[in-house]
Structures are given as structure tokens and as C-alpha cells.
Design a protein around this motif. Structure first.
Motif, PDB file in Angstrom:
ATOM      1  N   GLN A  10       0.981  -1.483  -0.406  1.00  0.00           N
ATOM      2  CA  GLN A  10       0.022   0.219   0.050  1.00  0.00           C
ATOM      3  C   GLN A  10       0.862   1.562  -0.377  1.00  0.00           C
ATOM      4  O   GLN A  10       0.307   2.512  -0.427  1.00  0.00           O
ATOM      5  N   LEU A  11       2.383   1.249   0.412  1.00  0.00           N
ATOM      6  CA  LEU A  11       2.732   2.573   1.181  1.00  0.00           C
ATOM      7  C   LEU A  11       4.080   2.306  -0.176  1.00  0.00           C
ATOM      8  O   LEU A  11       4.978   3.776  -0.595  1.00  0.00           O
ATOM      9  N   ASP A  12       4.371   1.533  -1.157  1.00  0.00           N
ATOM     10  CA  ASP A  12       4.876   1.269  -2.024  1.00  0.00           C
ATOM     11  C   ASP A  12       6.530   1.267  -1.378  1.00  0.00           C
ATOM     12  O   ASP A  12       6.949   2.230  -2.409  1.00  0.00           O
ATOM     13  N   MET A  13       6.461   0.274  -0.148  1.00  0.00           N
ATOM     14  CA  MET A  13       7.871   0.468   0.070  1.00  0.00           C
ATOM     15  C   MET A  13       8.435  -0.883   0.070  1.00  0.00           C
ATOM     16  O   MET A  13       7.381  -1.443  -0.061  1.00  0.00           O
ATOM     17  N   THR A  14      10.046  -1.340   0.264  1.00  0.00           N
ATOM     18  CA  THR A  14      10.073  -2.606   0.757  1.00  0.00           C
ATOM     19  C   THR A  14       9.617  -3.398   2.129  1.00  0.00           C
ATOM     20  O   THR A  14       8.976  -2.554   2.323  1.00  0.00           O
ATOM     21  N   LEU A  15       9.361  -4.441   1.581  1.00  0.00           N
ATOM     22  CA  LEU A  15       9.286  -5.099   3.191  1.00  0.00           C
ATOM     23  C   LEU A  15       9.936  -4.959   3.977  1.00  0.00           C
ATOM     24  O   LEU A  15       9.698  -4.778   4.980  1.00  0.00           O
ATOM     25  N   ASN A  16      11.552  -4.392   3.772  1.00  0.00           N
ATOM     26  CA  ASN A  16      12.584  -4.119   5.275  1.00  0.00           C
ATOM     27  C   ASN A  16      12.063  -3.351   5.447  1.00  0.00           C
ATOM     28  O   ASN A  16      12.555  -3.031   6.816  1.00  0.00           O
ATOM     29  N   THR A  17      12.059  -1.908   4.390  1.00  0.00           N
ATOM     30  CA  THR A  17      11.624  -0.714   4.687  1.00  0.00           C
ATOM     31  C   THR A  17      10.511  -1.190   6.133  1.00  0.00           C
ATOM     32  O   THR A  17      10.461  -0.125   7.262  1.00  0.00           O
ATOM     33  N   VAL A  18       9.435  -1.310   5.684  1.00  0.00           N
ATOM     34  CA  VAL A  18       8.683  -1.468   7.079  1.00  0.00           C
ATOM     35  C   VAL A  18       8.928  -2.326   7.601  1.00  0.00           C
ATOM     36  O   VAL A  18       8.734  -1.811   9.187  1.00  0.00           O
ATOM     37  N   MET A  19       9.566  -3.164   7.933  1.00  0.00           N
ATOM     38  CA  MET A  19       9.689  -4.304   8.991  1.00  0.00           C
ATOM     39  C   MET A  19      10.938  -3.228   9.998  1.00  0.00           C
ATOM     40  O   MET A  19      10.586  -3.382  11.088  1.00  0.00           O
ATOM     41  N   ARG A  20      12.090  -2.353   9.638  1.00  0.00           N
ATOM     42  CA  ARG A  20      12.525  -1.359   9.923  1.00  0.00           C
ATOM     43  C   ARG A  20      11.652  -0.223  10.896  1.00  0.00           C
ATOM     44  O   ARG A  20      11.307  -0.197  12.038  1.00  0.00           O
ATOM     45  N   PHE A  21      10.842   0.231  10.083  1.00  0.00           N
ATOM     46  CA  PHE A  21       9.780   0.976  10.940  1.00  0.00           C
ATOM     47  C   PHE A  21       9.287   0.750  11.886  1.00  0.00           C
ATOM     48  O   PHE A  21       8.879   1.868  13.068  1.00  0.00           O
ATOM     49  N   SER A  22       8.459  -0.444  11.521  1.00  0.00           N
ATOM     50  CA  SER A  22       7.540  -1.632  13.031  1.00  0.00           C
ATOM     51  C   SER A  22       8.191  -1.675  14.376  1.00  0.00           C
ATOM     52  O   SER A  22       8.352  -1.584  14.952  1.00  0.00           O
ATOM     53  N   ARG A  23      10.372  -2.014  13.595  1.00  0.00           N
ATOM     54  CA  ARG A  23      10.804  -2.417  15.339  1.00  0.00           C
ATOM     55  C   ARG A  23      11.206  -0.596  15.709  1.00  0.00           C
ATOM     56  O   ARG A  23      11.661  -0.972  16.901  1.00  0.00           O
ATOM     57  N   ALA A  24      11.343   0.054  15.038  1.00  0.00           N
ATOM     58  CA  ALA A  24      11.231   1.161  15.648  1.00  0.00           C
ATOM     59  C   ALA A  24      10.755   1.972  17.002  1.00  0.00           C
ATOM     60  O   ALA A  24       9.315   1.798  16.898  1.00  0.00           O
ATOM     61  N   THR A  25      11.851   1.978  17.622  1.00  0.00           N
ATOM     62  CA  THR A  25      10.551   2.618  18.967  1.00  0.00           C
ATOM     63  C   THR A  25      10.679   4.120  19.536  1.00  0.00           C
ATOM     64  O   THR A  25      10.183   5.046  20.574  1.00  0.00           O
ATOM     65  N   THR A  26      12.137   5.102  18.680  1.00  0.00           N
ATOM     66  CA  THR A  26      11.962   6.384  18.417  1.00  0.00           C
ATOM     67  C   THR A  26      11.806   6.926  17.437  1.00  0.00           C
ATOM     68  O   THR A  26      12.151   6.234  15.427  1.00  0.00           O
ATOM     69  N   PRO A  27      11.294   8.341  16.286  1.00  0.00           N
ATOM     70  CA  PRO A  27      10.963   8.842  15.660  1.00  0.00           C
ATOM     71  C   PRO A  27      12.692   8.957  14.597  1.00  0.00           C
ATOM     72  O   PRO A  27      13.005   8.349  13.924  1.00  0.00           O
ATOM     73  N   GLU A  28      14.308   8.853  15.961  1.00  0.00           N
ATOM     74  CA  GLU A  28      14.798   8.719  14.925  1.00  0.00           C
ATOM     75  C   GLU A  28      15.678   7.085  14.526  1.00  0.00           C
ATOM     76  O   GLU A  28      16.789   7.368  13.422  1.00  0.00           O
ATOM     77  N   GLU A  29      15.054   6.999  15.339  1.00  0.00           N
ATOM     78  CA  GLU A  29      15.533   5.468  14.790  1.00  0.00           C
ATOM     79  C   GLU A  29      15.363   4.508  13.070  1.00  0.00           C
ATOM     80  O   GLU A  29      15.239   3.591  12.669  1.00  0.00           O
ATOM     81  N   MET A  30      13.942   5.012  13.266  1.00  0.00           N
ATOM     82  CA  MET A  30      13.149   5.304  11.775  1.00  0.00           C
ATOM     83  C   MET A  30      13.829   5.380  10.664  1.00  0.00           C
ATOM     84  O   MET A  30      14.232   4.847   9.778  1.00  0.00           O
ATOM     85  N   PHE A  31      14.992   6.363  10.809  1.00  0.00           N
ATOM     86  CA  PHE A  31      15.741   7.536   9.343  1.00  0.00           C
ATOM     87  C   PHE A  31      17.450   7.254   9.634  1.00  0.00           C
ATOM     88  O   PHE A  31      18.636   7.831   9.763  1.00  0.00           O
ATOM     89  N   THR A  32      17.784   5.996  10.241  1.00  0.00           N
ATOM     90  CA  THR A  32      19.088   5.400  10.225  1.00  0.00           C
ATOM     91  C   THR A  32      19.283   4.545   9.214  1.00  0.00           C
ATOM     92  O   THR A  32      18.426   3.842   8.665  1.00  0.00           O
ATOM     93  N   GLY A  33      20.672   4.614   8.261  1.00  0.00           N
ATOM     94  CA  GLY A  33      20.639   3.846   7.465  1.00  0.00           C
ATOM     95  C   GLY A  33      22.026   3.954   7.093  1.00  0.00           C
ATOM     96  O   GLY A  33      22.788   4.988   7.192  1.00  0.00           O
TER      97      GLY A  33
END
Length: 133
Positions: A13-36
Motif C-alpha cells: 500500500q505504501l509502495d515500500m520494501t518489506l524490509n523498510t516496513v519491518m525496520r519502521f515497525s521495530r523503531a521505538t523512536t522517530p530517530e530510529e526510523m531514519f538510520t541507514g
């Protein structure tokens, strides 16, 4: 996920990779969503940033001029990285300084135009002619 959708469905639905969605779902803070791997990576411009900062403080706010100066110092990359650094980092520092002063053209127009011909925001305050507020 919380609404009953699978992670794979959310990725589609979001046109993202599954790995990206998995990383976002595991994040506990916004900063963790934007590491790479692209975060905090060294760039060829890093060696010239202190010089750019210094020149900016000295009053040189033209990205093209700054780029030309660091080319002479040995920088071998394109203009876009300098333009990006100036607009995102250096201009951000400038925002706290205050409003930009009017240009010479604007001041000349104010002086040479009859007050009735000026925009309301450019007209002098009401009072006697020649009197400052």
C-alpha cells in the motif's frame, strides 16, 4: 499491523520494501526510523565545510562563489552539493538573524514613487509630510 493489516500488505500500500516496513515497525523512536548507510556518511565536501562556514560568517552568501573558491582549494566535485549545504545548513543559521533589509531598487522606488502609487504596505505612516513616526 495494529489495524489488522499484514506488514506485506502495508508495504504494498505504501509502495515500500518489506524490509523498510519491518525496520519502521521495530523503531521505538522517530530517530530510529531514519538510520541507514546513507546517514552520517563522509562526503568529499566535509573537508571544506569549515572553510564554507568561515566564509559564510564573513558575509559571502553566494553558493556559486563559495563553490568556485573551494574548487581553487582542490575540491573536485560539482556545484549541487555546495548549493545543498548552503541552503540546508548555512541558510538555516541565517534565519535567526532577522528579516532581510530592503534592496537598493526597492528603496529607490519608494523615494521616487508618489505615495498614492505605492502599495499599502510600502506607504509611509499617516501624519505630516516629512515627519518620521
Amino acid at each position: 499491523m495494529a489495524a489488522g493489516h499484514s506488514k506485506r500488505s502495508v508495504a504494498r500500500q505504501l509502495d515500500m520494501t518489506l524490509n523498510t516496513v519491518m525496520r519502521f515497525s521495530r523503531a521505538t523512536t522517530p530517530e530510529e526510523m531514519f538510520t541507514g548507510q546513507w546517514q552520517s556518511r563522509a562526503t568529499p565536501l566535509d573537508a571544506y565545510k569549515p572553510y564554507l562556514d568561515q566564509r559564510w560568517q564573513e558575509g559571502c552568501t553566494n553558493a556559486w562563489k563559495l563553490w568556485e573558491e573551494i574548487i581553487e582549494e582542490g575540491y573536485s566535485r560539482g556545484y549541487n552539493s555546495v548549493r545543498s549545504y548552503v541552503s540546508q545548513v548555512l541558510r538555516g543559521k541565517l534565519q535567526s538573524v532577522g528579516p532581510r533589509p530592503p534592496s537598493a531598487h526597492a528603496v529607490t522606488r519608494w523615494i521616487l514613487t508618489h505615495p498614492d502609487g505605492l502599495a499599502e504596505s510600502d506607504r509611509p505612516p499617516q501624519g505630516r509630510a516629512g515627519e518620521l513616526p
